[in-house]
Design a protein around this motif. Sequence first.
Motif, PDB file in Angstrom:
ATOM      1  N   GLY A   1       0.802  -1.212   0.000  1.00  0.00           N
ATOM      2  CA  GLY A   1       0.000   0.000   0.000  1.00  0.00           C
ATOM      3  C   GLY A   1       0.837   1.266   0.000  1.00  0.00           C
ATOM      4  N   TRP A   2       2.160   1.120  -0.209  1.00  0.00           N
ATOM      5  CA  TRP A   2       3.048   2.305  -0.216  1.00  0.00           C
ATOM      6  C   TRP A   2       3.696   2.449  -1.590  1.00  0.00           C
ATOM      7  CZ3 TRP A   2       3.900   6.294   2.987  1.00  0.00           C
ATOM      8  CH2 TRP A   2       4.999   7.120   2.700  1.00  0.00           C
ATOM      9  N   PRO A   3       3.708   3.668  -2.138  1.00  0.00           N
ATOM     10  CA  PRO A   3       3.028   4.865  -1.650  1.00  0.00           C
ATOM     11  C   PRO A   3       1.538   4.807  -1.974  1.00  0.00           C
ATOM     12  CG  PRO A   3       4.147   5.352  -3.703  1.00  0.00           C
ATOM     13  CD  PRO A   3       4.523   3.947  -3.359  1.00  0.00           C
ATOM     14  N   PRO A   4       0.725   5.469  -1.210  1.00  0.00           N
ATOM     15  CA  PRO A   4      -0.721   5.408  -1.445  1.00  0.00           C
ATOM     16  C   PRO A   4      -1.085   6.089  -2.757  1.00  0.00           C
ATOM     17  CG  PRO A   4      -0.215   7.082   0.180  1.00  0.00           C
ATOM     18  CD  PRO A   4       1.064   6.367  -0.085  1.00  0.00           C
ATOM     19  N   PRO A   5      -2.107   5.621  -3.429  1.00  0.00           N
ATOM     20  CA  PRO A   5      -2.516   6.271  -4.679  1.00  0.00           C
ATOM     21  C   PRO A   5      -2.978   7.701  -4.422  1.00  0.00           C
ATOM     22  CG  PRO A   5      -4.155   4.662  -3.958  1.00  0.00           C
ATOM     23  CD  PRO A   5      -2.963   4.482  -3.078  1.00  0.00           C
TER      24      PRO A   5
ATOM     25  N   ASP B   1      10.548   9.203  13.383  1.00  0.00           N
ATOM     26  CA  ASP B   1      11.269   8.216  14.188  1.00  0.00           C
ATOM     27  C   ASP B   1      10.352   7.123  14.703  1.00  0.00           C
ATOM     28  OD1 ASP B   1       9.933   9.987  15.842  1.00  0.00           O
ATOM     29  OD2 ASP B   1      11.391   9.798  17.468  1.00  0.00           O
ATOM     30  N   GLU B   2       9.047   7.404  14.805  1.00  0.00           N
ATOM     31  CA  GLU B   2       8.081   6.418  15.267  1.00  0.00           C
ATOM     32  C   GLU B   2       7.189   5.889  14.158  1.00  0.00           C
ATOM     33  OE1 GLU B   2       5.883   8.263  18.371  1.00  0.00           O
ATOM     34  OE2 GLU B   2       7.530   8.180  19.846  1.00  0.00           O
ATOM     35  N   ASP B   3       6.894   6.731  13.164  1.00  0.00           N
ATOM     36  CA  ASP B   3       5.927   6.361  12.132  1.00  0.00           C
ATOM     37  C   ASP B   3       6.567   6.070  10.786  1.00  0.00           C
ATOM     38  OD1 ASP B   3       3.520   6.890  13.788  1.00  0.00           O
ATOM     39  OD2 ASP B   3       4.279   8.938  13.744  1.00  0.00           O
ATOM     40  N   GLY B   4       7.885   6.254  10.643  1.00  0.00           N
ATOM     41  CA  GLY B   4       8.525   6.048   9.361  1.00  0.00           C
ATOM     42  C   GLY B   4       8.160   7.147   8.387  1.00  0.00           C
ATOM     43  N   ALA B   5       8.318   6.863   7.080  1.00  0.00           N
ATOM     44  CA  ALA B   5       7.928   7.833   6.058  1.00  0.00           C
ATOM     45  C   ALA B   5       6.425   8.066   6.112  1.00  0.00           C
ATOM     46  CB  ALA B   5       8.347   7.345   4.684  1.00  0.00           C
ATOM     47  N   ILE B   6       6.013   9.317   5.895  1.00  0.00           N
ATOM     48  CA  ILE B   6       4.607   9.704   6.050  1.00  0.00           C
ATOM     49  C   ILE B   6       4.138  10.317   4.733  1.00  0.00           C
ATOM     50  CG2 ILE B   6       2.972  11.099   7.353  1.00  0.00           C
ATOM     51  CD1 ILE B   6       5.160  11.140   9.600  1.00  0.00           C
ATOM     52  N   ALA B   7       3.004   9.814   4.210  1.00  0.00           N
ATOM     53  CA  ALA B   7       2.421  10.330   2.976  1.00  0.00           C
ATOM     54  C   ALA B   7       1.069  10.965   3.280  1.00  0.00           C
ATOM     55  CB  ALA B   7       2.263   9.208   1.946  1.00  0.00           C
ATOM     56  N   VAL B   8       0.802  12.063   2.614  1.00  0.00           N
ATOM     57  CA  VAL B   8      -0.465  12.783   2.781  1.00  0.00           C
ATOM     58  C   VAL B   8      -1.209  12.748   1.457  1.00  0.00           C
ATOM     59  CG1 VAL B   8      -1.558  14.974   3.360  1.00  0.00           C
ATOM     60  CG2 VAL B   8       0.539  14.271   4.536  1.00  0.00           C
ATOM     61  N   ALA B   9      -2.467  12.380   1.487  1.00  0.00           N
ATOM     62  CA  ALA B   9      -3.294  12.313   0.281  1.00  0.00           C
ATOM     63  C   ALA B   9      -4.679  12.840   0.624  1.00  0.00           C
ATOM     64  CB  ALA B   9      -3.360  10.877  -0.245  1.00  0.00           C
ATOM     65  N   GLY B  10      -5.593  12.727  -0.340  1.00  0.00           N
ATOM     66  CA  GLY B  10      -6.960  13.153  -0.099  1.00  0.00           C
ATOM     67  C   GLY B  10      -7.197  14.608  -0.470  1.00  0.00           C
ATOM     68  N   THR B  11      -8.216  15.189   0.157  1.00  0.00           N
ATOM     69  CA  THR B  11      -8.594  16.581  -0.100  1.00  0.00           C
ATOM     70  C   THR B  11      -8.698  17.320   1.219  1.00  0.00           C
ATOM     71  OG1 THR B  11     -10.950  16.063   0.011  1.00  0.00           O
ATOM     72  CG2 THR B  11      -9.889  15.855  -2.144  1.00  0.00           C
ATOM     73  N   ALA B  12      -8.990  18.622   1.119  1.00  0.00           N
ATOM     74  CA  ALA B  12      -9.132  19.421   2.335  1.00  0.00           C
ATOM     75  C   ALA B  12     -10.296  18.924   3.177  1.00  0.00           C
ATOM     76  CB  ALA B  12      -9.326  20.895   1.960  1.00  0.00           C
ATOM     77  N   GLU B  13     -11.328  18.387   2.538  1.00  0.00           N
ATOM     78  CA  GLU B  13     -12.457  17.876   3.290  1.00  0.00           C
ATOM     79  C   GLU B  13     -12.152  16.518   3.922  1.00  0.00           C
ATOM     80  OE1 GLU B  13     -12.627  18.991   0.209  1.00  0.00           O
ATOM     81  OE2 GLU B  13     -13.526  20.947   0.662  1.00  0.00           O
ATOM     82  N   GLU B  14     -11.360  15.696   3.244  1.00  0.00           N
ATOM     83  CA  GLU B  14     -11.045  14.361   3.747  1.00  0.00           C
ATOM     84  C   GLU B  14      -9.532  14.134   3.631  1.00  0.00           C
ATOM     85  OE1 GLU B  14     -12.389   9.665   3.153  1.00  0.00           O
ATOM     86  OE2 GLU B  14     -12.978  11.202   1.701  1.00  0.00           O
ATOM     87  N   LEU B  15      -8.836  14.438   4.684  1.00  0.00           N
ATOM     88  CA  LEU B  15      -7.370  14.314   4.713  1.00  0.00           C
ATOM     89  C   LEU B  15      -6.990  12.867   5.014  1.00  0.00           C
ATOM     90  CD1 LEU B  15      -4.846  16.145   4.514  1.00  0.00           C
ATOM     91  CD2 LEU B  15      -4.877  16.300   6.997  1.00  0.00           C
TER      92      LEU B  15
END
Length: 896
Positions: free
Chosen positions: A640-644, A877-891
Amino acid sequence: MHAASEHRLGVAHPRQEGPTDLRLVPPALAAWGTAALMVHASTGWVVGVVAVSLVAGVGLLVAHRGRGQASRAGRQPRTRPDPRVTPEPQVRPEPGGGPESLVGRRPGGGPEPLVGRRPRGGPEPLEGPEPQLNRVSARLSSCSAGAKVSVAAVLLCVAASAVSAGLHGADLRRGPVPRLAERYASVTAEVELTSDPRLTRPRINGNHATPTAVLLQAEVRRVKGPDGAVVDTRTPVLVIVDMERRSSAGERGRSPWLTLLPSTRVRVAAQAVAALAGGDRVAAVLRVRGGRPPEVVEEASAAQRFAGRLREGLREATDGLDGDARALLPGFVVGDTSRVPAELDEAFKATDLTHLLAVSGANFTILLALFIGPPGLAQRAERRGLAPRLGIPLRATALVGGGLTLGFVIVCRPEPSVVRAAACGSIALLAIVTGRRRSLVPALATAVLLLVLYDPWLARSYGFLLSVLATGALLLLAPRWSAALQRRRVPPRPAEALAAAGAAQAVCAPVVVVLSAKVSLVAVPCNLLAEFAVAPATVLGFATLAAAPIAMPVAECIAWCASWPAGWIADIARTGASLPGAGVDWPGNWTGAALLALVTVVAVFVGRRLVGRPWLVGACLVVFLLAVVQPPPLTRVITGWPPPGWRFVMCDVGQGDATVLAAGDGRGVVVDAGPDPVLVDRCLTALGITEIPLVVLTHFHADHVAGLPGVLRGRAVGAIETTGFQEPADQAQFVHREAAARRIPVTRAVAGQERRTGGLAWRVLWPPGDAAAPDGPNDASVTMLVRSAGLTLLLLGDLEPPAQRELSGSPAVAELAAVDVVKVAHHGSAYQDPTLIRAMAPRLALISVGADNPYGHPAPSTVAALRGGGATVLRTDEDGAIAVAGTAEELLVARD
């Protein structure tokens, strides 16, 4: 050797060799272990070990000698029968029980005596139980006597090793230098160099790179203490010459300290510092500050000056080559790695190709094979080397090979690693000359024994351990594995190469993991691929070395030819290191080494079962390749990485910053590069980034820019944008050098600047173009407000409270109220402006920070303030690499 041979050593054919002779292995191992323990032992311990070993060893030898004499004295002498005396005839009963004539019958009817005769091909005459018991007893006695002699040999080698180690250890404790070092005294010393000067590699320490220094192994010959007393001595020391922090790498390369040769005597004014506990070969450290040029008291010897001219000619001949070949060729030939950049050095370490950059027995073996012939044909009388083509007989060939060995040691410097390489290469020479692999085990044991007795410090050297293990694996395991592969229809050449690489890796990996705390999964493939280029690069490199003093244009032409295989090896190292599954973290201690050894044994056992099943082997190889390469489409399906549809990704690069902004298919804007080229390269590879329109470096601290080579590696980069505050100067110069080497333009980011690429748009909020010089690099950080598909991201760099307060008071503060995601400034340190945090009120706060960092990042107060404002806080350091997707309404947020 072989009993059927007419030669004393047997014929040079593996099938006519006897079993492997292991009698010298226990004495060599015992001497090795004793030396490792005794070099730092007290005099009492050394004397005790020597006395006990000598008494026990000599006692066993005396007992064996006395038992042998007693056995010979009690043995009955054998008497020959007198031919004049007729022996008594033997009477054999007839089948019917009656007596038989005292004579037998000849085939022709004549009589034949039965005495002393046995039918041809018939069984041996029956013996009574007494002779059989005598023979068994004699064999047991012989075995017992042999065991006593073997134990005595081990004990005597232990005594000799303890004596040598004790004397070498005493050299570190005698004389005035250790006492001066304990008091941190300032001294004036005359030192004689015992090795070439070398530069330390800059290490990332927080936001800066440690300054480069020149290291010199030397012996103090005369020292003048604070009281003015001058004492002649001979004490091994390490001289560290601090370089000026403001000097560039090019200026450091021209430092007169780097032109000094072994055997040169110089006078230094230094501070004596005690060596670390357990340090090898060093009684003290002499720290020379100020960067002043050396004061030469006595020039180097004629041999060293000649070798220095050869090495300088090699460097001059390679000056016009591309960066990789210019850096690697001197390393392949003479072990000169001063030009190898840090990122290429890390790539060689990640792929276990570092042995190519050191003077090793492999280099020497290639040179000798060129002269004598390939090992496969050396087992026959018709050899294919330069020697038979020149009409040089076998004995003269051995003499010339010895001359090459001596020249190799002189040109490559008589350091312990070079002496070790010459010894291991000489064993390979013996293999080529005799064609006997099994007889080389005692030769290897002899080399280990003699080297350890000559230089006990080798017993504590990881390099020496790896050399011996690799040589032993090539002599014992590789031929058997190669034969097994050939029996399963693998062609001979691939079987030999695969067996050699696999055997060396299997034996050396448990030691390497202690040093690196990581297991390389690409070591064997990378070594196999590099093997095609190692021999051409090495041979052409030595040809360049030889031609440079005679005809520099010819040497430059040869060096250009050598640049192709050298570039191939560099590409293999970089490609292998950049693969997502190139390595696995492993416990970096001897427990981890033992665990890895157990795993290796199991893997070899399972591999033997699988080799006979081609389809299963193919399936395992496919699974292995997928695990190492981790193609993004497949990885996305499995992990599932990276997320679509990802918009922003904060890479996990340790204590540093690296953020990727999606700009279309395979394209992304990179903001900061982190401290490690390998880590940021792997992150970009996992995201499928092949084209980078812009790289933004918020400021020039090392934890933001040192990974730049990993960002630029194999990707099309449009431009690099930086802050206008060019501090620290050395890191700013580093960025400009990397950009110039790839012809990438460097621009300056100024507040108010707006740019767009694809569906990504951003505006620079800080620093203003007309602002006064900031308090430091952190407050000069480029701050960006990014918009992508309705999401808003604020990147604050490492802004500190003064700049944060000015930003919160600027007209741009109105735009900050709509921030969805914020990259927290300065790794979440405690130095944050509460007004800015309240003004942003982000929904998601991302903190890029290294695990167990010494700075206490992120600060609990900062995390509490962000959560108090309603933000969800995530940290690498705790969560690893972090990806942000979605929209302003649904982050949407995904973690690797």
